[in-house]
Scaffold this motif. Sequence first.
Motif, PDB file in Angstrom:
ATOM      1  N   UNK A  13      40.055  54.539  -6.566  1.00  0.00           N
ATOM      2  CA  UNK A  13      39.543  55.409  -7.629  1.00  0.00           C
ATOM      3  C   UNK A  13      38.258  54.862  -8.229  1.00  0.00           C
ATOM      4  N   UNK A  14      38.055  53.565  -8.177  1.00  0.00           N
ATOM      5  CA  UNK A  14      36.849  52.957  -8.723  1.00  0.00           C
ATOM      6  C   UNK A  14      35.733  52.875  -7.693  1.00  0.00           C
ATOM      7  N   UNK A  15      35.960  53.297  -6.489  1.00  0.00           N
ATOM      8  CA  UNK A  15      34.905  53.300  -5.487  1.00  0.00           C
ATOM      9  C   UNK A  15      34.996  52.139  -4.520  1.00  0.00           C
ATOM     10  N   UNK A  16      35.501  51.002  -4.953  1.00  0.00           N
ATOM     11  CA  UNK A  16      35.619  49.846  -4.054  1.00  0.00           C
ATOM     12  C   UNK A  16      36.810  49.007  -4.498  1.00  0.00           C
ATOM     13  N   UNK A  17      37.467  48.440  -3.542  1.00  0.00           N
ATOM     14  CA  UNK A  17      38.617  47.585  -3.854  1.00  0.00           C
ATOM     15  C   UNK A  17      38.129  46.281  -4.482  1.00  0.00           C
ATOM     16  N   UNK A  18      38.843  45.839  -5.497  1.00  0.00           N
ATOM     17  CA  UNK A  18      38.501  44.580  -6.148  1.00  0.00           C
ATOM     18  C   UNK A  18      39.088  43.421  -5.360  1.00  0.00           C
ATOM     19  N   UNK A  19      38.394  42.273  -5.367  1.00  0.00           N
ATOM     20  CA  UNK A  19      38.970  41.111  -4.683  1.00  0.00           C
ATOM     21  C   UNK A  19      40.197  40.623  -5.445  1.00  0.00           C
ATOM     22  N   UNK A  20      41.110  39.978  -4.768  1.00  0.00           N
ATOM     23  CA  UNK A  20      42.288  39.459  -5.473  1.00  0.00           C
ATOM     24  C   UNK A  20      41.873  38.390  -6.490  1.00  0.00           C
ATOM     25  N   UNK A  21      42.699  38.256  -7.515  1.00  0.00           N
ATOM     26  CA  UNK A  21      42.405  37.299  -8.584  1.00  0.00           C
ATOM     27  C   UNK A  21      42.250  35.885  -8.046  1.00  0.00           C
ATOM     28  N   UNK A  22      43.067  35.504  -7.071  1.00  0.00           N
ATOM     29  CA  UNK A  22      42.972  34.152  -6.504  1.00  0.00           C
ATOM     30  C   UNK A  22      41.608  33.919  -5.865  1.00  0.00           C
TER      31      UNK A  22
END
Length: 166
Positions: A13-22
């Motif tokens: 929904x935001x346009x791009x997947x966020x990297x994992x927190x780690x």
Amino acid sequence: GGDNGGGGSGGAADGAARPPLSAVLCSHPLPLVMVLRAAHGCALFAAFDLVPLWCMASRYAGGLALTEEQLGTSLAAGAVVQVVFTSLAMGRLVRRLGLHASLTAGCTAAALLTLCLLASPSATAERWWLRALGASLVYGLQTSAMLLAGTALVSMSNLLCARDPQ
């Protein structure tokens, strides 16, 4: 369609997947900044604990042999140095030097001033007020240098967190 009103839950929904927190926590230079913040905190804690103990230790043990009242006066005078530095110079210094140079200058000055505190000629003075005056001036400058380094480290970690908000 879905709600794209800025809810920010991540994903497609935001346009791009966020990297994992780690991955964010392990990305350069965040781990280094966190290690430096921890080391700085330990050094600051040690200075806040050890300097008053040294001031109250007997002259035979290498201390200044100050009474509690004399120590309180000395620490208050050191706090005045910190307030003046923080109010008048620290912000200008950080803006002029930048974060990296402020961190380096603060840590270097703090280390040198700690050595000066221990080797100060005022430490061997007969009059208590000369011992207290020398200790409060150097201690005030040393803690001011630690504040400069700490401000740079907090700013660095804040900027890094803003870079990869999670």
